[in-house]
Design a protein around this motif. Sequence first.
Motif, PDB file in Angstrom:
ATOM      1  N   ALA A 156       0.336  10.993  11.074  1.00 42.34           N
ATOM      2  CA  ALA A 156       2.605  10.936  11.314  1.00 42.34           C
ATOM      3  C   ALA A 156       3.067  10.821  10.166  1.00 42.34           C
ATOM      4  CB  ALA A 156       3.252   9.887  11.735  1.00 42.34           C
ATOM      5  N   VAL A 157       2.793  10.137   8.822  1.00 38.77           N
ATOM      6  CA  VAL A 157       2.695   9.560   7.623  1.00 38.77           C
ATOM      7  C   VAL A 157       2.028   9.802   6.391  1.00 38.77           C
ATOM      8  CG1 VAL A 157       4.563   7.873   8.115  1.00 38.77           C
ATOM      9  CG2 VAL A 157       2.115   7.609   7.273  1.00 38.77           C
ATOM     10  N   ASP A 158       2.072  10.965   5.864  1.00 39.32           N
ATOM     11  CA  ASP A 158       1.517  11.107   4.306  1.00 39.32           C
ATOM     12  C   ASP A 158       0.556  10.084   3.600  1.00 39.32           C
ATOM     13  OD1 ASP A 158       1.724  14.320   4.004  1.00 39.32           O
ATOM     14  OD2 ASP A 158       3.863  13.183   3.745  1.00 39.32           O
ATOM     15  N   LEU A 159       1.698   9.008   3.395  1.00 41.69           N
ATOM     16  CA  LEU A 159       0.951   7.088   3.096  1.00 41.69           C
ATOM     17  C   LEU A 159       1.737   6.359   3.441  1.00 41.69           C
ATOM     18  CD1 LEU A 159       3.103   7.220  -0.071  1.00 41.69           C
ATOM     19  CD2 LEU A 159       1.432   9.817  -0.235  1.00 41.69           C
ATOM     20  N   ALA A 160       1.695   5.423   2.346  1.00 38.36           N
ATOM     21  CA  ALA A 160       2.450   4.135   3.095  1.00 38.36           C
ATOM     22  C   ALA A 160       2.086   3.490   1.500  1.00 38.36           C
ATOM     23  CB  ALA A 160       1.933   3.247   3.973  1.00 38.36           C
ATOM     24  N   VAL A 161       3.390   2.496   1.454  1.00 43.80           N
ATOM     25  CA  VAL A 161       3.768   1.532   0.248  1.00 43.80           C
ATOM     26  C   VAL A 161       4.312   0.184   0.798  1.00 43.80           C
ATOM     27  CG1 VAL A 161       4.992   1.460  -2.064  1.00 43.80           C
ATOM     28  CG2 VAL A 161       4.411   3.698  -1.039  1.00 43.80           C
ATOM     29  N   GLY A 162       3.558  -0.475   0.147  1.00 42.11           N
ATOM     30  CA  GLY A 162       3.624  -1.811   0.849  1.00 42.11           C
ATOM     31  C   GLY A 162       3.045  -3.020  -0.359  1.00 42.11           C
ATOM     32  N   SER A 163       2.507  -4.162   0.617  1.00 39.65           N
ATOM     33  CA  SER A 163       1.847  -5.131   0.155  1.00 39.65           C
ATOM     34  C   SER A 163       0.698  -5.531   1.930  1.00 39.65           C
ATOM     35  CB  SER A 163       2.391  -6.411   0.578  1.00 39.65           C
ATOM     36  OG  SER A 163       1.851  -7.877  -0.156  1.00 39.65           O
ATOM     37  N   MET A 164      -0.483  -5.967   1.268  1.00 36.75           N
ATOM     38  CA  MET A 164      -1.469  -5.716   1.936  1.00 36.75           C
ATOM     39  C   MET A 164      -2.773  -7.123   1.654  1.00 36.75           C
ATOM     40  SD  MET A 164      -3.064  -2.192   3.220  1.00 36.75           S
ATOM     41  CE  MET A 164      -3.173  -2.822   5.299  1.00 36.75           C
ATOM     42  N   LEU A 165      -2.863  -7.832   2.911  1.00 38.60           N
ATOM     43  CA  LEU A 165      -3.929  -8.152   2.170  1.00 38.60           C
ATOM     44  C   LEU A 165      -4.921  -8.460   2.733  1.00 38.60           C
ATOM     45  CD1 LEU A 165      -2.076 -12.059   3.036  1.00 38.60           C
ATOM     46  CD2 LEU A 165      -2.024 -10.994   1.175  1.00 38.60           C
ATOM     47  N   ASP A 166      -5.333  -8.362   3.921  1.00 39.86           N
ATOM     48  CA  ASP A 166      -6.948  -7.906   4.603  1.00 39.86           C
ATOM     49  C   ASP A 166      -6.393  -6.631   5.149  1.00 39.86           C
ATOM     50  OD1 ASP A 166      -7.617 -10.124   4.153  1.00 39.86           O
ATOM     51  OD2 ASP A 166      -6.016  -9.952   6.848  1.00 39.86           O
ATOM     52  N   VAL A 167      -7.676  -5.356   4.059  1.00 42.23           N
ATOM     53  CA  VAL A 167      -7.045  -3.731   4.791  1.00 42.23           C
ATOM     54  C   VAL A 167      -8.737  -3.509   5.610  1.00 42.23           C
ATOM     55  CG1 VAL A 167      -7.709  -1.709   3.259  1.00 42.23           C
ATOM     56  CG2 VAL A 167      -6.752  -4.330   1.390  1.00 42.23           C
ATOM     57  N   PRO A 168      -8.082  -2.348   6.055  1.00 43.50           N
ATOM     58  CA  PRO A 168      -9.394  -2.295   7.318  1.00 43.50           C
ATOM     59  C   PRO A 168     -10.022  -1.324   6.275  1.00 43.50           C
ATOM     60  CG  PRO A 168      -6.642  -2.217   8.013  1.00 43.50           C
ATOM     61  CD  PRO A 168      -6.634  -2.865   6.618  1.00 43.50           C
ATOM     62  N   ALA A 169     -11.023  -1.071   6.889  1.00 44.26           N
ATOM     63  CA  ALA A 169     -11.734   0.105   6.363  1.00 44.26           C
ATOM     64  C   ALA A 169     -12.057   1.610   5.819  1.00 44.26           C
ATOM     65  CB  ALA A 169     -13.287  -0.416   7.710  1.00 44.26           C
ATOM     66  N   PRO A 279      -0.163 -17.883  -4.309  1.00 51.27           N
ATOM     67  CA  PRO A 279      -0.838 -16.520  -5.209  1.00 51.27           C
ATOM     68  C   PRO A 279       0.249 -15.180  -5.097  1.00 51.27           C
ATOM     69  CG  PRO A 279      -1.522 -16.550  -2.333  1.00 51.27           C
ATOM     70  CD  PRO A 279      -0.374 -17.295  -2.996  1.00 51.27           C
ATOM     71  N   SER A 280       0.364 -14.350  -6.512  1.00 54.69           N
ATOM     72  CA  SER A 280       1.068 -13.423  -6.321  1.00 54.69           C
ATOM     73  C   SER A 280       0.726 -12.877  -5.406  1.00 54.69           C
ATOM     74  CB  SER A 280       0.680 -12.522  -7.809  1.00 54.69           C
ATOM     75  OG  SER A 280       0.878 -13.699  -8.762  1.00 54.69           O
ATOM     76  N   ARG A 281       2.162 -11.486  -5.377  1.00 52.60           N
ATOM     77  CA  ARG A 281       1.927 -10.790  -4.110  1.00 52.60           C
ATOM     78  C   ARG A 281       1.718  -9.197  -4.625  1.00 52.60           C
ATOM     79  NH1 ARG A 281       4.534 -11.214   1.337  1.00 52.60           N
ATOM     80  NH2 ARG A 281       3.449 -10.016   2.862  1.00 52.60           N
ATOM     81  N   SER A 282       0.768  -8.649  -4.336  1.00 52.18           N
ATOM     82  CA  SER A 282       0.538  -7.472  -4.761  1.00 52.18           C
ATOM     83  C   SER A 282       1.442  -5.770  -4.052  1.00 52.18           C
ATOM     84  CB  SER A 282      -0.448  -7.007  -4.604  1.00 52.18           C
ATOM     85  OG  SER A 282      -1.461  -6.909  -3.413  1.00 52.18           O
ATOM     86  N   TYR A 283       1.763  -4.922  -4.225  1.00 52.11           N
ATOM     87  CA  TYR A 283       2.460  -3.973  -4.251  1.00 52.11           C
ATOM     88  C   TYR A 283       1.662  -2.462  -4.068  1.00 52.11           C
ATOM     89  CZ  TYR A 283       6.425  -6.905  -1.676  1.00 52.11           C
ATOM     90  OH  TYR A 283       6.659  -7.318  -1.372  1.00 52.11           O
ATOM     91  N   GLY A 284       1.370  -1.982  -3.275  1.00 51.95           N
ATOM     92  CA  GLY A 284       0.598  -0.826  -3.940  1.00 51.95           C
ATOM     93  C   GLY A 284       1.170   0.795  -2.785  1.00 51.95           C
ATOM     94  N   ILE A 285      -0.042   1.371  -3.133  1.00 49.17           N
ATOM     95  CA  ILE A 285      -0.456   2.343  -2.216  1.00 49.17           C
ATOM     96  C   ILE A 285      -1.005   2.274  -0.916  1.00 49.17           C
ATOM     97  CG2 ILE A 285      -0.664   5.084  -2.180  1.00 49.17           C
ATOM     98  CD1 ILE A 285       0.157   4.798  -5.007  1.00 49.17           C
ATOM     99  N   VAL A 286      -0.797   3.216   0.149  1.00 50.20           N
ATOM    100  CA  VAL A 286      -2.147   2.934   1.404  1.00 50.20           C
ATOM    101  C   VAL A 286      -2.269   3.911   1.697  1.00 50.20           C
ATOM    102  CG1 VAL A 286      -2.230   1.686   3.845  1.00 50.20           C
ATOM    103  CG2 VAL A 286      -1.243   0.598   2.043  1.00 50.20           C
ATOM    104  N   MET A 287      -3.560   4.532   2.096  1.00 56.24           N
ATOM    105  CA  MET A 287      -3.928   5.744   2.580  1.00 56.24           C
ATOM    106  C   MET A 287      -5.345   5.818   3.529  1.00 56.24           C
ATOM    107  SD  MET A 287      -3.355   8.054  -0.742  1.00 56.24           S
ATOM    108  CE  MET A 287      -4.346   6.987  -1.983  1.00 56.24           C
ATOM    109  N   ARG A 288      -5.017   6.743   4.625  1.00 55.44           N
ATOM    110  CA  ARG A 288      -6.676   6.727   5.234  1.00 55.44           C
ATOM    111  C   ARG A 288      -7.281   7.445   4.130  1.00 55.44           C
ATOM    112  NH1 ARG A 288      -7.957  10.576   8.207  1.00 55.44           N
ATOM    113  NH2 ARG A 288      -6.039  12.092   7.828  1.00 55.44           N
ATOM    114  N   LYS A 289      -8.794   6.646   4.995  1.00 59.12           N
ATOM    115  CA  LYS A 289      -9.706   7.467   3.942  1.00 59.12           C
ATOM    116  C   LYS A 289     -10.157   9.247   4.520  1.00 59.12           C
ATOM    117  CE  LYS A 289     -11.559   2.905   2.605  1.00 59.12           C
ATOM    118  NZ  LYS A 289     -13.102   1.772   2.699  1.00 59.12           N
TER     119      LYS A 289
END
Length: 322
Positions: A156-169, A279-289
């Motif tokens: 439903a979206v092309d990509l996401a931008v935000g913060s993630m701690l645990d990244v799903p496989a 800890p510092s908080r990271s923000y970045g790009i999330v995409m479906r593999k």
Amino acid sequence: MAESGPSALRFAYKGSRLKPLRAFCQVARLGSVSRAAEALYLSQPAVTLQLQALERELGVRLLERSGRRLTPTREGELLYEMARPLVEGLDGLAASFREQVRGLDAGELNVAAGSSTILYLLPGIVDAFRQRHADVRLSLHNVTGASGLDLLRNDAVDLAVGSMLDVPADLSYAPVYRFEPMLIMPPDHPLADKRELKLEDLSPYGLILPPKRLTTYRLVDLVFQQNRVPYTVALEVGGWEVIKQYVAMGLGISIVTAICLTEADRQRLAARSLARWFPSRSYGIVMRKGKFLSAQARAFVELIKPEVLAAREYDQSGHSER
């Protein structure tokens, strides 16, 4: 076979209702049957017949003469308010459709992001993207947590931008920005000028934190628990802007991410780094593999960090992700 009988006649009549409504709107606008006929490229008798048919159907008088001009009656004014948007919308349908088709040719881009990302991180990026790709229809979807990941997985979206701690496989996360954790308080607060700040110094003061379900609250709780430092929560409230406002009012202190601190906040808040404990908080790009990125999505990612595309192309060429 075509249906016959009264119902078929009523359907056929209603199917041509646009013509008398268009004639009525033109007369109401121009104040004259002759001028309306010219605008519609019809004869005056044809326009008159359409007005009469419309009045018979509605059972009211729609126009009355005021001097040399035809003006709507009370009922006519009501009908004009209702009919004009419909008539203008249908008359402009072809042009509007062509405009939308041009938008389809330029493409569209859907980006999911949380409120803080949309408010503090993306404005400059969106502005740069709009200047370079004005024809692309850009939609920002304001999401929280799992709902944004669901949009990614469902395409439903092309990509996401935000913060993630645990990244799903099934997703890839490329951190781009890092922001320090900050203690904020009113400028005259005792901790504002304390020479050496310790975590224990926060204990006497009530914290204003986001709701428990959010990552920030859980992280604050974890750090205090690990260091065996007691703390109290004075208020739970969502949104960095609200939290900053309540802190400025003296209702408590808070631990926020530096992403939300702006130049305007310098006048009303004091801020101290808590990077020693949090800890510092990271923000970045999330995409479906494995997802193919459109040209407009690639352009958006390029504005955030070009290296992300290079790493993605490296991975899709057959190498494993680092």
